[in-house]
Design an enzyme around this catalytic site. Structure first.
Site, PDB file in Angstrom:
ATOM      1  N   GLY A   1       0.773  -1.232   0.000  1.00 12.80           N
ATOM      2  CA  GLY A   1       0.000   0.000   0.000  1.00 12.80           C
ATOM      3  C   GLY A   1       0.807   1.287   0.000  1.00 12.80           C
TER       4      GLY A   1
ATOM      5  N   HIS B   1       1.231   1.240 -13.811  1.00 10.78           N
ATOM      6  CA  HIS B   1       1.973   0.055 -14.269  1.00 10.78           C
ATOM      7  C   HIS B   1       3.466   0.364 -14.327  1.00 10.78           C
ATOM      8  CE1 HIS B   1       2.520  -3.846 -16.080  1.00 10.78           C
ATOM      9  NE2 HIS B   1       3.376  -3.274 -16.905  1.00 10.78           N
TER      10      HIS B   1
ATOM     11  N   LYS C   1     -15.973 -15.345  -9.534  1.00 12.77           N
ATOM     12  CA  LYS C   1     -15.360 -14.026  -9.773  1.00 12.77           C
ATOM     13  C   LYS C   1     -16.445 -12.963  -9.806  1.00 12.77           C
ATOM     14  CE  LYS C   1     -12.568 -11.476 -13.115  1.00 12.77           C
ATOM     15  NZ  LYS C   1     -11.129 -11.477 -13.082  1.00 12.77           N
TER      16      LYS C   1
ATOM     17  N   MET D   1      -3.588  -6.754  -7.792  1.00 13.99           N
ATOM     18  CA  MET D   1      -3.054  -7.825  -8.629  1.00 13.99           C
ATOM     19  C   MET D   1      -4.128  -8.775  -9.172  1.00 13.99           C
ATOM     20  SD  MET D   1      -0.110  -6.644  -8.586  1.00 13.99           S
ATOM     21  CE  MET D   1       0.880  -7.824  -9.468  1.00 13.99           C
TER      22      MET D   1
ATOM     23  N   ASN E   1       1.797   2.996  -2.570  1.00 13.21           N
ATOM     24  CA  ASN E   1       1.181   3.919  -3.531  1.00 13.21           C
ATOM     25  C   ASN E   1      -0.155   4.435  -3.016  1.00 13.21           C
ATOM     26  OD1 ASN E   1       2.646   4.553  -6.068  1.00 13.21           O
ATOM     27  ND2 ASN E   1       2.943   2.342  -6.051  1.00 13.21           N
TER      28      ASN E   1
END
Length: 189
Positions: free
Chosen positions: A13, A108, A64, A89, A15
């Site tokens: 964390g 990215h 999902k 991720m 960022n």
């Protein structure tokens, strides 16, 4: 008025913390942290700032779709306008992306379109390129293929180790992500 955002992170964390630290100058209000690991250090960082954190571990959901639906419900509850990925991720489904079309932004660690996917720094280093960098882009249904908002290069020094490159990349991420977000947010108002 600050734009309400959620940050999705899977790990430490750093960022996420950087975005919170720069939220006033960017013009955002971080409403909530979403993670896919209950033990992610990002949760501790959120606690430090008094920001609600919600962990949605994929294995606890039947599908999902159910996993992402639970996340979407939290995003709607907090009335977020943008979803900021900061080391998240997981690949988001078309349905999830459609719910926040052109309002999901990813960070990215390479100069896209080169070195897409989860190991951008290591892949660039192992390939032997002399220049890599950081890309901020909108998320679309492809993997690291969305419209680029900002990019900055980094020279890989002859004596750089992978760890040295990782440090350079992270420093650039901390600088570039807030600048790129500010550019997007200011374009909104």
């Amino acid at each position: 008025m600050a734009v309400k955002v959620a940050v999705l992170a899977s790990g430490g964390g750093s960022n996420f913390e950087n975005l919170v630290d720069h939220s006033d100058e960017i013009g955002i209000a971080v409403q909530v942290l979403i993670t896919d690991h209950s033990d992610a250090y990002a949760v501790k960082r959120a606690e430090k700032f008094g920001i609600p954190a919600h962990a949605f571990e994929r294995r606890k959901f039947d599908s999902k779709m159910a996993h992402e639906q639970a996340i979407l419900e939290i995003l709607y509850e907090y009335e977020v306008e943008y979803v900021l990925l900061a080391g998240y991720m997981r690949i988001l489904s078309r349905n999830f992306i459609h719910a926040f079309e052109h309002h999901i932004i990813n960070l990215h660690p390479s100069l896209l379109p080169s070195f897409k996917g989860r190991n951008g720094i290591e892949d660039a280093f192992n390939y032997g390129v002399k220049v890599t960098g950081v890309t901020i882009h909108f998320v679309d249904a492809g993997i690291d293929t969305g419209e680029i908002i900002a990019q900055e290069p980094i020279i890989i020094g002859e004596n750089d180790t992978l760890e040295m490159l990782e440090t350079k990349i992270h420093r650039l991420e901390y600088e570039l992500y807030p600048k790129a977000l500010k550019k997007v947010i200011e374009g909104v108002e």
